[in-house]
Design a protein around this motif. Structure first.
Motif, PDB file in Angstrom:
ATOM      1  N   GLU A 111      -2.638   3.656  -6.449  1.00 60.99           N
ATOM      2  CA  GLU A 111      -2.613   2.228  -6.134  1.00 60.99           C
ATOM      3  C   GLU A 111      -1.305   1.616  -6.613  1.00 60.99           C
ATOM      4  O   GLU A 111      -0.856   1.891  -7.731  1.00 60.99           O
ATOM      5  CB  GLU A 111      -3.790   1.522  -6.815  1.00 60.99           C
TER       6      GLU A 111
ATOM      7  N   TRP B 163      -0.326   3.072 -10.059  1.00 65.29           N
ATOM      8  CA  TRP B 163      -1.336   3.771 -10.853  1.00 65.29           C
ATOM      9  C   TRP B 163      -1.764   5.055 -10.157  1.00 65.29           C
ATOM     10  O   TRP B 163      -1.996   5.072  -8.950  1.00 65.29           O
ATOM     11  CB  TRP B 163      -2.578   2.897 -11.057  1.00 65.29           C
TER      12      TRP B 163
ATOM     13  N   GLU C  78       0.828  -1.202   0.000  1.00 64.20           N
ATOM     14  CA  GLU C  78       0.000   0.000   0.000  1.00 64.20           C
ATOM     15  C   GLU C  78       0.864   1.254   0.000  1.00 64.20           C
ATOM     16  O   GLU C  78       1.924   1.301   0.622  1.00 64.20           O
ATOM     17  CB  GLU C  78      -0.902  -0.003   1.237  1.00 64.20           C
TER      18      GLU C  78
ATOM     19  N   GLU D 176      -5.638   8.298 -16.271  1.00 63.15           N
ATOM     20  CA  GLU D 176      -4.713   7.616 -15.374  1.00 63.15           C
ATOM     21  C   GLU D 176      -3.296   7.693 -15.932  1.00 63.15           C
ATOM     22  O   GLU D 176      -3.084   7.955 -17.125  1.00 63.15           O
ATOM     23  CB  GLU D 176      -5.119   6.149 -15.197  1.00 63.15           C
TER      24      GLU D 176
ATOM     25  N   ARG E 103      -4.903   7.496 -10.712  1.00 63.13           N
ATOM     26  CA  ARG E 103      -6.159   7.634 -11.453  1.00 63.13           C
ATOM     27  C   ARG E 103      -6.869   8.901 -10.980  1.00 63.13           C
ATOM     28  O   ARG E 103      -6.976   9.154  -9.775  1.00 63.13           O
ATOM     29  CB  ARG E 103      -7.044   6.405 -11.249  1.00 63.13           C
TER      30      ARG E 103
ATOM     31  N   ARG F  82      -7.178  11.475  -2.665  1.00 64.34           N
ATOM     32  CA  ARG F  82      -7.977  10.260  -2.521  1.00 64.34           C
ATOM     33  C   ARG F  82      -9.385  10.579  -2.021  1.00 64.34           C
ATOM     34  O   ARG F  82     -10.371  10.006  -2.495  1.00 64.34           O
ATOM     35  CB  ARG F  82      -7.280   9.300  -1.560  1.00 64.34           C
TER      36      ARG F  82
ATOM     37  N   GLU G  66      -7.301   8.144  -7.142  1.00 59.59           N
ATOM     38  CA  GLU G  66      -6.766   6.878  -6.646  1.00 59.59           C
ATOM     39  C   GLU G  66      -5.258   6.819  -6.882  1.00 59.59           C
ATOM     40  O   GLU G  66      -4.773   7.245  -7.936  1.00 59.59           O
ATOM     41  CB  GLU G  66      -7.419   5.687  -7.353  1.00 59.59           C
TER      42      GLU G  66
ATOM     43  N   ASN H 285      -1.044   7.214   3.169  1.00 64.87           N
ATOM     44  CA  ASN H 285      -1.295   8.653   3.130  1.00 64.87           C
ATOM     45  C   ASN H 285      -0.131   9.434   3.730  1.00 64.87           C
ATOM     46  O   ASN H 285       0.165  10.556   3.305  1.00 64.87           O
ATOM     47  CB  ASN H 285      -2.587   8.982   3.883  1.00 64.87           C
TER      48      ASN H 285
END
Length: 260
Positions: free
Chosen positions: A116, A123, A30, A73, A125, A109, A114, A33
């Motif tokens: 990821e 990515w 992950e 993206e 997005r 977010r 996004e 943040n």
């Protein structure tokens, strides 16, 4: 012994497969943040008119600003010779709306964007209302050799640290070759009007390093000359000893740089 060895190999293979499956199941790690909201090493150049603008520093860090335009993206990855594609790691993500508002990664977010990371790519997005903005982040990269995939098509710029240059061949190199060099204050900026694929590569040097390179070349040249003179003296001494012993020494030996 063979059976134990086979069992050990099978156990290692099972662990490797399990680790790989776990990596895919967890999405490759992950992007927190906390990482995205970290402070950048310096302010982002959101005023750039380039589709991708990199800023290199002497502490082996870079920042980049990408023009989002109407992209949905951006796929970020690094190609490795043995492990295949690997996700690009970065921090201090910021997004600037067309009206100038800048938000952090966690806010990005929260507003529908996004970020990821999978086992082989990262990515970014964008939400439907984020077209026309700019995305920025920071990562690790040395100005002495900086390489980055062309993740977006368009114009590119790489700004070198002060007193760095690419002008001298061998120690300096830029790819693609159809580039120009601008002077911005006390810094060189390498620009490409159109990059559509592949990678950009910038190999630069500190201008003061040229003195060091010159000294090394001079020392090498002096050592080579001294070694040649020493070899010739030893060769002549050997010839003289052969003459003293009455051994045959041909006249054309003086023109022979080889062995006796």
């Amino acid at each position: 012994m063979n059976r134990r060895f086979a069992l050990a190999v099978a156990a290692i293979a099972l662990l490797a497969v399990s680790a790989g499956c776990l990596g895919y199941a967890t999405g490759g790690g992950e992007v927190t943040n906390e990482t995205l909201d970290a402070e950048p090493p310096h302010g982002y150049d959101f005023d750039t008119d380039r589709d991708a603008a990199f800023n290199l520093t002497t502490d082996a860090r870079y920042t980049v600003v990408y023009a989002v335009d109407d992209r949905e993206e951006i796929r970020l990855y690094r190609q490795t010779p043995y492990a295949g594609d690997q996700p690009l790691e970065f921090e201090a993500f910021r997004y600037q709306y067309p009206d100038g508002e800048v938000i952090t990664g966690s806010e990005f977010r929260a507003r529908g964007g996004e970020i990821e990371r999978t086992t082989d790519e990262t990515w970014i997005r964008f939400a439907d209302d984020m077209s026309g903005g700019k995305a920025a982040f920071a990562g690790a990269g040395s100005p002495r050799r900086f390489s980055m995939r062309a993740y977006v098509e368009g114009s590119y710029a790489v700004t070198l640290p002060p007193q760095f240059s690419t002008e001298v061949p061998i120690v300096g190199h830029v790819s693609p070759r159809d580039h120009a060099v601008e002077t911005v204050g006390d810094r060189d900026r390498i620009v490409w009007e159109e990059v559509t694929s592949g990678s950009i590569v910038v190999q630069s040097y500190r201008e003061g390093d040229l003195v060091v390179f010159g000294v090394i070349l001079v020392i090498g040249a002096v050592a080579a000359v001294a070694g040649t003179l020493y070899f010739r003296r030893q060769l002549e001494a050997l010839r003289q000893r052969r003459r003293d012993l009455g051994l045959g020494v041909y006249e054309d030996d003086d023109d022979d740089d080889g062995l006796l």
